[in-house]
Scaffold this motif. Structure first.
Motif, PDB file in Angstrom:
ATOM      1  N   UNK A  93      13.439  -1.867  -0.975  1.00 56.47           N
ATOM      2  CA  UNK A  93      13.613  -2.929  -2.287  1.00 56.47           C
ATOM      3  C   UNK A  93      12.940  -2.102  -3.456  1.00 56.47           C
ATOM      4  N   UNK A  94      13.681  -1.765  -4.578  1.00 52.27           N
ATOM      5  CA  UNK A  94      13.115  -1.219  -5.756  1.00 52.27           C
ATOM      6  C   UNK A  94      12.707  -1.918  -6.413  1.00 52.27           C
ATOM      7  N   UNK A  95      12.719  -3.465  -6.354  1.00 53.93           N
ATOM      8  CA  UNK A  95      12.085  -4.207  -7.273  1.00 53.93           C
ATOM      9  C   UNK A  95      10.900  -5.007  -6.772  1.00 53.93           C
ATOM     10  N   UNK A  96      10.320  -4.619  -5.444  1.00 56.02           N
ATOM     11  CA  UNK A  96       9.019  -5.057  -5.030  1.00 56.02           C
ATOM     12  C   UNK A  96       8.376  -3.691  -4.865  1.00 56.02           C
ATOM     13  N   UNK A  97       7.480  -3.611  -5.812  1.00 60.05           N
ATOM     14  CA  UNK A  97       6.534  -2.331  -5.755  1.00 60.05           C
ATOM     15  C   UNK A  97       5.018  -2.773  -6.049  1.00 60.05           C
ATOM     16  N   UNK A  98       4.204  -2.173  -5.453  1.00 56.69           N
ATOM     17  CA  UNK A  98       2.752  -2.997  -5.540  1.00 56.69           C
ATOM     18  C   UNK A  98       1.999  -1.537  -5.861  1.00 56.69           C
ATOM     19  N   UNK A  99       1.156  -1.786  -6.942  1.00 57.56           N
ATOM     20  CA  UNK A  99       0.107  -0.491  -7.249  1.00 57.56           C
ATOM     21  C   UNK A  99      -0.715  -0.536  -6.175  1.00 57.56           C
ATOM     22  N   UNK A 100      -1.353   0.724  -5.790  1.00 59.99           N
ATOM     23  CA  UNK A 100      -2.358   1.166  -4.872  1.00 59.99           C
ATOM     24  C   UNK A 100      -3.492   1.578  -5.631  1.00 59.99           C
ATOM     25  N   UNK A 101      -4.446   0.730  -5.703  1.00 61.14           N
ATOM     26  CA  UNK A 101      -6.049   1.166  -6.470  1.00 61.14           C
ATOM     27  C   UNK A 101      -6.802   2.360  -5.897  1.00 61.14           C
ATOM     28  N   UNK A 102      -7.114   3.139  -6.687  1.00 60.96           N
ATOM     29  CA  UNK A 102      -8.184   4.195  -6.241  1.00 60.96           C
ATOM     30  C   UNK A 102      -9.364   3.706  -6.443  1.00 60.96           C
ATOM     31  N   UNK A 103      -9.977   4.132  -5.289  1.00 59.45           N
ATOM     32  CA  UNK A 103     -11.542   3.899  -5.047  1.00 59.45           C
ATOM     33  C   UNK A 103     -12.349   4.903  -4.503  1.00 59.45           C
ATOM     34  N   UNK A 104     -13.557   5.171  -4.605  1.00 57.37           N
ATOM     35  CA  UNK A 104     -14.354   6.198  -4.083  1.00 57.37           C
ATOM     36  C   UNK A 104     -14.722   6.218  -2.899  1.00 57.37           C
ATOM     37  N   UNK A 105     -15.168   7.330  -2.158  1.00 57.47           N
ATOM     38  CA  UNK A 105     -15.625   7.134  -0.634  1.00 57.47           C
ATOM     39  C   UNK A 105     -16.595   5.841  -0.611  1.00 57.47           C
ATOM     40  N   UNK A 106     -17.593   5.713  -1.540  1.00 56.51           N
ATOM     41  CA  UNK A 106     -18.746   4.754  -1.312  1.00 56.51           C
ATOM     42  C   UNK A 106     -18.285   3.341  -1.289  1.00 56.51           C
ATOM     43  N   UNK A 107     -17.217   3.308  -2.398  1.00 58.69           N
ATOM     44  CA  UNK A 107     -16.744   1.829  -2.309  1.00 58.69           C
ATOM     45  C   UNK A 107     -16.061   1.241  -1.247  1.00 58.69           C
ATOM     46  N   UNK A 108     -14.887   2.310  -0.926  1.00 58.59           N
ATOM     47  CA  UNK A 108     -14.313   2.013   0.402  1.00 58.59           C
ATOM     48  C   UNK A 108     -15.018   1.289   1.294  1.00 58.59           C
ATOM     49  N   UNK A 109     -16.036   1.840   1.699  1.00 58.02           N
ATOM     50  CA  UNK A 109     -16.991   1.231   2.766  1.00 58.02           C
ATOM     51  C   UNK A 109     -17.495  -0.142   2.662  1.00 58.02           C
TER      52      UNK A 109
END
Length: 336
Positions: free
Chosen positions: A191-207
């Motif tokens: 579906x070309x109308x349903x798009x979600x941004x993926x946020x960039x985080x650093x290695x430390x923050x993801x943990x």
């Protein structure tokens, strides 16, 4: 433009019989000069953006920031990512394009409408005898299934190719904006109308995020980290600083569901030629591997100046090196 640059460099170098520049050496200098100017765009952009914020930059035709944005945007592209051969069961590891320089945005398409395998081939068509398209009454383009504008991803191609649905012909056939499908290839329609941004985080923050159910990434609010090069990746301009991304939550592992918008490196220029009797090379832009500069014509003087510097170092002629250096200094003074 590349032939004009070569002729000018040869004219400058031969003025005092400094020496001959082989096509192989010239192509090496072209590649380096283009990369130097390309990377300088971003420093110029930052410099002029600071001036704009300080209200000492012009507007209209004097809006340097706008011009730099247009040049940089010409290197912007978007592709769907493929998963790596090293993708483990507990990780969503996706390959970045080898020519990427800077990631602008990562997108996730959560809604897959159809998937299957093509059963026939026809130009600009997707044909699947088991597709079941147009399952809604086709009384309006808004009721067509899949809807016009849906994104078709060929998950069998390498790299992954994409197109848009422009018409639903019948239950088994779709018309596409690009000719991307061959017989027996797998596809997914999103579906070309349903798009979600993926946020960039650093290695430390993801943990920290993963350590709590309240902050852990979800399919509605996904995240990614930039990772190192995978074991199956070929060397590239950026291979030492990470050519993969890991997307969270790890349930996002569908092939072709993640798209990256990025600024790529310019294609390596190559001055091609045919050798005449006596060994004299003659420019041949009909060669299959011919590639002109990807920079605007306004950068021609800068390319000439930088290549002259490299030539001056090669033949150990300080005057030629200083000529190129002075041209660059003068050009920088005009720009600032």
């Amino acid at each position: 433009m590349i032939n004009e640059v070569r002729n000018t460099v040869l004219a400058i170098a031969n003025k005092n019989n400094y020496g001959y520049i082989s096509p192989a050496d010239f192509n090496l200098y072209c590649e380096q000069a283009q990369l130097d100017i390309f990377e300088d765009y971003f420093y110029q952009y930052n410099n002029w953006l600071n001036k704009e914020n300080a209200r000492i930059s012009g507007t209209g035709y004097a809006n340097i920031v706008k011009g730099l944005e247009e040049v940089i945007d010409s290197f912007s592209t978007q592709v769907f990512l493929d998963q790596t051969a090293a993708n483990l069961n507990n990780a969503s590891l996706y390959e970045l394009p080898l020519d990427y320089y800077l990631i602008n945005k990562v997108l996730y398409y959560p809604t897959a409408i159809f998937s299957g395998t093509t059963t026939a081939q026809q130009g600009y068509k997707l044909i699947d005898a088991t597709g079941g398209f147009a399952s809604y009454p086709v009384t309006s383009t808004f009721l067509q299934n899949p809807p016009i504008g849906s994104i078709v991803v060929n998950t069998s191609s390498n790299p992954i190719s994409q197109a848009y649905v422009t018409a639903v012909d019948n239950n088994t056939t779709l018309t596409l904006s690009e000719d991307i499908m061959a017989n027996g290839q797998n596809y997914v329609i999103y579906n070309g109308n349903n798009i979600t941004d993926v946020e960039r985080v650093n290695q430390q923050k993801i943990n920290y995020l993963l350590s709590s159910n309240l902050t852990a990434p979800t399919t509605q609010f996904p995240a990614y980290i930039l990772s190192g090069a995978s074991s199956n990746q070929q060397p590239g301009p950026n291979s030492n600083i990470g050519n993969t991304i890991t997307v969270y939550p790890i349930t996002i592992r569908q092939k072709g569901a993640v798209q990256v918008q990025y600024v790529r490196y310019p294609v390596t220029p190559k001055w091609t030629f045919v050798t005449l009797q006596g060994g004299e090379p003659l420019f041949d832009q009909t060669a299959a591997d011919y590639q002109d500069f990807e920079l605007p014509v306004s950068d021609q003087n800068g390319l000439i100046a930088k290549i002259c510097q490299y030539v001056g170092m090669e033949i150990r002629e300080g005057d030629l090196y200083e000529f190129g250096k002075n041209e660059i200094v003068q050009d920088n003074q005009i720009q600032t």
